[in-house]
Design a protein around this motif. Sequence first.
Motif, PDB file in Angstrom:
ATOM      1  N   ARG A 157       0.831  -1.210  -0.191  1.00 17.08           N
ATOM      2  CA  ARG A 157       0.020  -0.023  -0.017  1.00 17.08           C
ATOM      3  C   ARG A 157       0.732   1.149   0.025  1.00 17.08           C
ATOM      4  O   ARG A 157       0.595   2.145  -0.653  1.00 17.08           O
ATOM      5  N   GLN A 167      -5.049   5.501   1.964  1.00 17.23           N
ATOM      6  CA  GLN A 167      -4.400   4.443   1.202  1.00 17.23           C
ATOM      7  C   GLN A 167      -3.676   3.552   1.826  1.00 17.23           C
ATOM      8  O   GLN A 167      -3.397   2.391   2.018  1.00 17.23           O
ATOM      9  N   CYS A 168      -2.461   4.313   2.720  1.00 13.78           N
ATOM     10  CA  CYS A 168      -1.752   3.415   3.576  1.00 13.78           C
ATOM     11  C   CYS A 168      -2.260   2.763   4.669  1.00 13.78           C
ATOM     12  O   CYS A 168      -1.588   1.894   5.276  1.00 13.78           O
ATOM     13  N   ASP A 179      -7.835  -0.884   3.118  1.00 11.16           N
ATOM     14  CA  ASP A 179      -8.028  -1.031   1.651  1.00 11.16           C
ATOM     15  C   ASP A 179      -9.444  -0.665   1.360  1.00 11.16           C
ATOM     16  O   ASP A 179     -10.037  -1.112   0.295  1.00 11.16           O
TER      17      ASP A 179
END
Length: 147
Positions: A58, A108-109, A112
């Motif tokens: 990610r 995003q990190c 999901d």
Amino acid sequence: MPELSPTAQLLLRLFLHFGLVVGLYMALTWFRLVAVRRGEATKADFARADGDPPVSARIQRNLANQFEVPVFVWIAALLLIHTGQVSIPDVAAAWVFLVGRLIHTAVQCGGDNVALRGQVFTINFLGLLWLMAHAFLAVLSAGLSVA
């Protein structure tokens, strides 16, 4: 400290974005080292696009994103600087872009949730749209003489 010109303020936001990129490189390196130490991956795994464990994957994808849309922000900024048309609304748009990038990176990190990621992408994209539209108008008003 003296008050910064709109041009300096605009560039400051873009350099802060560069700081985000540096931080992502550091995080990616750290999480890859941890994955290797835990036996979740080997160093050779990182030569493949799909070799990262989920967390570093990610981060790696978000890092790649930092070289997609943000490139257009830099282009717009440079055109505005070249034409001498940087304004306070441009600085505000650069803030919108930066804050949107930070939120997008966290989403995003951190998981999901692709739907949420798409929604928060809209924030930084609005900043880009403003900057690119103003750059376009600035170039037109300069008589297309930006060479």
